[in-house]
Every structure is written in C-alpha cells, then in structure tokens.
Design a protein around this motif. Structure first.
Motif, PDB file in Angstrom:
ATOM      1  N   ARG A  92       1.245   7.436  -2.346  1.00 55.73           N
ATOM      2  CA  ARG A  92       0.455   6.933  -3.481  1.00 55.73           C
ATOM      3  C   ARG A  92       1.380   6.318  -4.525  1.00 55.73           C
ATOM      4  NH1 ARG A  92      -4.143   8.295  -6.901  1.00 55.73           N
ATOM      5  NH2 ARG A  92      -3.562   8.002  -9.074  1.00 55.73           N
ATOM      6  N   HIS A  93       2.449   7.056  -4.862  1.00 59.04           N
ATOM      7  CA  HIS A  93       3.364   6.584  -5.897  1.00 59.04           C
ATOM      8  C   HIS A  93       4.120   5.336  -5.438  1.00 59.04           C
ATOM      9  CE1 HIS A  93       2.507  10.067  -8.344  1.00 59.04           C
ATOM     10  NE2 HIS A  93       2.721  10.847  -7.301  1.00 59.04           N
TER      11      HIS A  93
ATOM     12  N   LEU B  91       1.705   2.447  -5.925  1.00 61.74           N
ATOM     13  CA  LEU B  91       1.574   2.091  -7.337  1.00 61.74           C
ATOM     14  C   LEU B  91       2.836   1.407  -7.843  1.00 61.74           C
ATOM     15  CD1 LEU B  91      -0.294   5.203  -8.805  1.00 61.74           C
ATOM     16  CD2 LEU B  91      -1.232   3.050  -7.954  1.00 61.74           C
TER      17      LEU B  91
ATOM     18  N   GLN C 137      -2.752   3.231 -13.970  1.00 62.54           N
ATOM     19  CA  GLN C 137      -4.121   3.654 -13.703  1.00 62.54           C
ATOM     20  C   GLN C 137      -5.081   2.943 -14.660  1.00 62.54           C
ATOM     21  OE1 GLN C 137      -4.159   7.923 -13.919  1.00 62.54           O
ATOM     22  NE2 GLN C 137      -3.740   8.110 -11.748  1.00 62.54           N
TER      23      GLN C 137
END
Length: 313
Positions: free
Chosen positions: A202-203, A206, A213
C-alpha cells in the motif's frame, strides 16, 4: 548455577506475558515454571517480572536479563546448527514470516520441492504484515522473514532475494486501458483501489503515485482490502484500476492479460529480501532457504539494475 531451561522459561513468560500460557508452551506445569523463575530471581538477587500487573511485565532489570537470555539461547541454537552441519544433516525447525502480498504467489513456488528434498526440515510459515514479522523476529518467535526492503530497521540483517516489478491492472473501460504503456503521471487518477493500512505494498503504491489520502475518489464506494485478489475482482466488477506486484501478475490466467499495463520510461521495482536478526542462529538453514527461493525465481528478476526500487518506509 543458571540453567538454559530457566532462560527458556523467562523468554516464554516475556513472550506470552502469562505464566499459565508460558508453562503450557514449555510443556511443564505452572508451579514448576514459577518455582524455577523464583529460584533464578533469588540467585540473581533481582526481580525479573512485575507480578502485580496483568499481564505481567518485565522490570527494568528484567529487560536487560531477558535480552541477554535471548542472545544465550541463540548461541545455543547456533552450536546445535554447527553440529548438524558437521554431521552433514539438513534438519531442524525454521519459522518464517511472509507478507500477504507475497505469500500466495511465492510460497507455492518453492515450498513443496524444498520439503521433499529435505524431509527432516520442518518449515512453519506464517502470513503476517511487515511490522508483525519484525516484532516476532526480535522476540525470537520467528527465525526469518520474507518481505519488502529496505526496512531501515536497527538490529535487522537484510539479504536481497529478487526485484519484483510493479504493474497496473486496469478495467477495460478505464481511460488507462487505451494506452499500451503507462507513466507514473497516469497514476494521479483517483480511481485506484489500494490495500488496507499495515501493508507495505500500500505504502509503495502511495509513494509511487505521490498521493496523499483524499476523499475525491470517483469509485462507487470506499473499500480497503488486505487481499490483492479482492482488489483485482473489484477492478473487474466496479471499474478503476490497481497496482500489482509482478509475481501476482505472473499468476493470472490468460483471459486477464488484457488488464495488464506496463510502465514505460520507469520500471518500478520492489526489493524482496530474506531478513533475520543480526545474531541469528540458524545460518545454514537460512542460506539453504535463500538459495532455494532464488532457484525458483525467473532469472531476470534477480537483476537489480532492470528498474528503479520504490521504497515504502
């Protein structure tokens, strides 16, 4: 004289923070374990655990003793490993933590052949997020972890295994599906499904997207999953796109090939490593595991220079 059994008992209590559970894990009665710990505390002249708190916690002196006990037990295990090596025997127990975005695609590649080749080798594999793997390595609940690096974590030794590309998985109705290859700039679209908090991939996603977010998603609903397979199905049914690591892409069926888009100028990679604590004991078994995994990975994925590593921390 302090015994190794006593040291194992204090490590069990520190791990489970409960005398009855620790005794069960050590295959002794609680009175036996408690008696040995009191005897050890009397010998040392200090309290190792604060029994007035629930769960029990180590005292300040106890923390230092527990740390040294871990080192002693590791050295004991290292001695046993040396003996097995001299005998030429591949045997023993290896406890491994693997992150969820790797486990379904990597473990089946090597686990069967490894256990058949070395029937006396007992493998115990747990699927855990990175933070839990690191914690369990430091508390000796695991012998090794397979996860994405670099970690920038003190006391952890990283042994890179391979370099996994990152691909886009795009719904045919999405604008990105019209492109043969995509760019990092294309990822600014809000229509992206991502893994839930706690997952290193996920990181990485991103970081790759340079996203923060936001609440401007054009997807039909907000959904964060711990499963790459769930994200793929959401793309198919609900639209949008997601990013997948290369082993997950290699595992898809031919009908899904049209969903895959590669990056053009930049080939983003994630570094997958075998990690251990710096004074790990089962060096021979770890080296065996490392070599076996590499032998089952496509050769091109061993090349660090084929792209750019995307950090996640």
């Amino acid at each position: 004289m302090i015994s190794l059994v006593q040291l194992e008992y204090i490590l069990a209590v520190d791990t489970y923070r409960h005398f009855a559970t620790a005794a069960e894990k050590c295959f002794v009665t609680q009175p036996t374990l408690s008696m040995q710990l009191r005897k050890l505390e009397e010998q040392l002249g200090v309290k190792i655990f604060d029994r007035t708190k629930q769960p029990v916690v180590p005292t300040e002196a106890g923390k230092l003793i527990i740390e040294q006990a871990r080192n002693i037990i590791r050295e004991r295990d290292r001695l046993e490993s040396i003996v097995e090596e001299v005998k030429g025997t591949i045997a023993g127990k290896l406890r491994i933590g693997v992150i969820p975005s790797l486990a379904p695609y990597l473990v089946p590649l090597f686990i069967g052949k490894l256990t058949k080749k070395y029937p006396l080798l007992e493998l115990e594999i747990k699927e855990l997020v990175t933070e839990d793997i690191v914690d369990q390595l430091k508390s000796d609940k695991l012998d090794a972890g397979i996860l994405v690096t670099p970690l920038h974590e003190g006391g952890i030794k990283e042994k890179p295994l391979f370099y996994e590309g990152i691909k886009a998985y795009v719904n045919p109705d999405h604008e990105l599906s019209k492109k043969e290859v995509i760019t990092i700039e294309d990822l600014s679209s809000p229509n992206i499904w991502v893994l839930s908090q706690g997952h290193c991939f996920r990181h990485q996603v991103l970081n790759l997207c340079a996203m923060k977010q936001k609440n401007d998603s054009q997807l039909p609903f907000k959904y964060e999953s711990g499963s790459l397979e769930t994200l793929k199905r959401l793309v198919v049914k609900e639209g949008g796109f997601t990013l997948l690591p290369e082993l997950a892409v290699n595992d898809i069926n031919p009908n899904e090939k049209e969903f895959i888009r590669n990056f053009g100028e930049v080939n983003p990679l994630r570094e997958v490593s075998l990690v251990v604590v710096r004074n790990f004991a089962k060096e021979r078994l770890i080296s065996l595991l490392e070599a076996n995994i590499k032998s089952h990975i496509p050769e091109y994925m061993l090349d660090k220079e084929r792209g750019q590593i995307v950090e996640w921390k």
